[in-house]
Scaffold this active site. Structure first.
Site, mmCIF file in Angstrom:
data_model
loop_
_atom_site.group_PDB
_atom_site.id
_atom_site.type_symbol
_atom_site.label_atom_id
_atom_site.label_comp_id
_atom_site.label_asym_id
_atom_site.label_seq_id
_atom_site.Cartn_x
_atom_site.Cartn_y
_atom_site.Cartn_z
ATOM 1 N N LYS A 34 -12.060 -1.068 1.670
ATOM 2 C CA LYS A 34 -11.461 -0.220 0.743
ATOM 3 C C LYS A 34 -12.434 -0.438 -0.626
ATOM 4 C CE LYS A 34 -7.258 -0.476 3.144
ATOM 5 N NZ LYS A 34 -6.491 -1.462 3.924
ATOM 6 N N HIS A 91 -5.691 -4.303 -1.208
ATOM 7 C CA HIS A 91 -5.688 -3.334 -2.243
ATOM 8 C C HIS A 91 -5.560 -4.098 -3.381
ATOM 9 C CE1 HIS A 91 -4.407 0.038 0.637
ATOM 10 N NE2 HIS A 91 -3.938 -0.766 1.221
ATOM 11 N N SER A 105 0.760 -1.252 -0.079
ATOM 12 C CA SER A 105 -0.227 0.068 0.131
ATOM 13 C C SER A 105 0.777 1.228 0.026
ATOM 14 C CB SER A 105 -1.004 0.017 1.327
ATOM 15 O OG SER A 105 -0.235 0.041 2.362
HETATM 16 C C1 LIG Z 1 -6.281 -2.125 5.540
HETATM 17 C C2 LIG Z 1 -5.491 -3.044 5.455
HETATM 18 C C3 LIG Z 1 -5.847 -4.141 6.256
HETATM 19 C C4 LIG Z 1 -6.967 -4.160 7.225
HETATM 20 O O1 LIG Z 1 -8.226 -4.012 6.637
HETATM 21 P P1 LIG Z 1 -9.355 -2.786 7.653
HETATM 22 O O2 LIG Z 1 -10.682 -3.361 7.165
HETATM 23 O O3 LIG Z 1 -8.854 -1.454 7.729
HETATM 24 O O4 LIG Z 1 -9.272 -3.397 9.153
HETATM 25 C C5 LIG Z 1 -5.188 -5.245 6.246
HETATM 26 N N1 LIG Z 1 -4.337 -5.546 5.324
HETATM 27 C C6 LIG Z 1 -3.616 -4.566 4.821
HETATM 28 C C7 LIG Z 1 -2.629 -4.988 3.551
HETATM 29 C C8 LIG Z 1 -4.423 -3.150 4.516
HETATM 30 O O5 LIG Z 1 -3.947 -2.212 3.683
#
Ligand SMILES: *Cc1c(COP(=O)(O)O)cnc(C)c1O
Length: 359
Positions: free
Chosen positions: A206, A174, A146
């Site tokens: 996301k 992502h 990310s």
């Molecule tokens: C955002 C994210 C998470 C956590 O997800 P949430 O829904 O925000 O708890 C886990 N792994 C990665 C790579 C992320 O970017």
């Protein structure tokens, strides 16, 4: 978006396909509240399971080409609880050094030994696999990283895991709805059979505009997690609105795969324009487009100048990224029109010249 009474172009959102506020998804969430209210009655194993939860799990499994799936109350929880359930003291976790914080917290909870390998470095991964010997192992990697926006070298990772007989877990936070011709993620991107990734983890916060996380995989894996993953067993089920929204979003992505392709086309044009101006955007091919700066101060100055011109972007500096690679992180999503993307490039160019990042 509006912030402090001013309008901004939001280039910091993870809503890659622009689905927040999508009519059908909102309506399904409202229907769920009307029918079931706002709460979940408790944990999934006792009173918390509605038909909606199972429908979402089965929809995710089908969409991702897996036998079954388990839905957790967050993506963070999905990683912590899954890693914590699958390995324990005496086992070895092998992970990319850039893996997400929630995976690292899973390492700690599990009590397993940890060997990290250099970012996306297959030779170093092989060294780690050799070192782990025949202990119980789990290899874990993000699909898309990310901070850099680059994609894990999955064909090479899968091949090594198979050669050394080590199960593989991939975090698609992502890449769900972003990678692959129809948004099914990193296996589709590389044309690999989804079965070759044992533990397919992702988040519903996301591209999917809700909250929650999931793991998809074999029936045996999901059964094991539902009986061992403490973050699932001892935390309340996700609420009806969250679950209904997530399921509706999967339907939308499945029905309109052209959104995924359009996001890719717009991202590619945007990244190429930044590169042509002379910005270093690293080697990624995803909507996460970093603009590398000369120092943390310069990254801060870039962010301030952009925000003054109405572009909401965030500087990312050590310890989130290496000290040598401070950056501004820009993120493209489908809410951005072509004109918005042109505006963003112009604002970045002006800021880059004002603070000496561009000549
Ligand atoms: C955002 C994210 C998470 C956590 O997800 P949430 O829904 O925000 O708890 C886990 N792994 C990665 C790579 C992320 O970017």
């Amino acid at each position: 978006m509006k912030f402090d009474g001013r309008w901004f172009l939001n280039f910091a959102s993870y809503s890659y396909l622009g689905l927040i506020g999508h009519d059908y998804i909102d309506q399904r969430a409202l229907d769920a509240v009307e029918r079931h209210g706002t709460g979940a009655h408790g944990v999934r194993l006792l009173a918390g399971t509605l038909h909606l939860h199972r429908e979402l799990e089965l929809a995710l499994a089908r969409f991702l080409g897996a036998e079954d799936a388990i839905v957790y109350s967050s993506g963070y929880m999905a990683n912590v609880a899954t890693v914590g359930a699958l390995v324990g003291p005496g086992d070895v976790i092998i992970g990319d050094v850039y893996n997400h914080a929630s995976i690292l917290d899973g390492y700690r909870l599990s009590g397993a030994d940890v060997i990290t390998y250099a970012h996306n470095d297959l030779a170093d991964l092989e060294r780690a696999l050799k070192k782990a010997g025949d202990a119980g192992r789990l290899v874990v990697t993000d699909a898309v990283f990310s901070m850099d926006g680059d994609v894990a070298d999955l064909p090479g990772i899968v091949e090594l895991c198979e050669r050394y007989d080590a199960p593989l877990m991939v975090d698609e936070a992502h890449s769900l709805g972003v990678l692959g011709d129809t948004g099914r993620g990193i296996t589709e991107h590389f044309g690999l059979d989804p079965d070759r990734v044992d533990v397919k983890m992702g988040t519903l916060s996301k591209t999917v505009p809700s909250a929650g996380g999931y793991v998809a995989g074999s029936r045996d894996l999901i059964f094991a997690l539902k009986n061992n993953a403490r973050g699932w067993m001892f935390s309340a089920a996700a609420t009806p609105a969250q679950i209904a929204a997530a399921k509706a979003a999967i339907e939308v992505i499945e029905a309109a795969p052209e959104r995924v392709r359009e996001l890719r086309a717009r991202t590619t044009r945007y990244r190429e324009r930044l590169r042509a101006l002379g910005f270093d955007t690293l080697t990624g091919e995803t909507p996460v487009v970093p603009v590398i700066c000369g120092s943390a101060e310069q990254a801060g100055a870039m962010a301030r100048l952009c925000q003054l011109d109405g572009l909401f972007v965030q500087p990312i500096v050590y310890p989130a990224v290496p000290r040598t690679l401070p950056r501004l992180r820009t993120i493209v999503n489908l809410d951005h029109s072509e004109a918005d993307l042109d505006t963003a490039v112009d604002v970045l160019e002006k800021a880059g010249r004002a603070c000496g990042l561009l000549p």
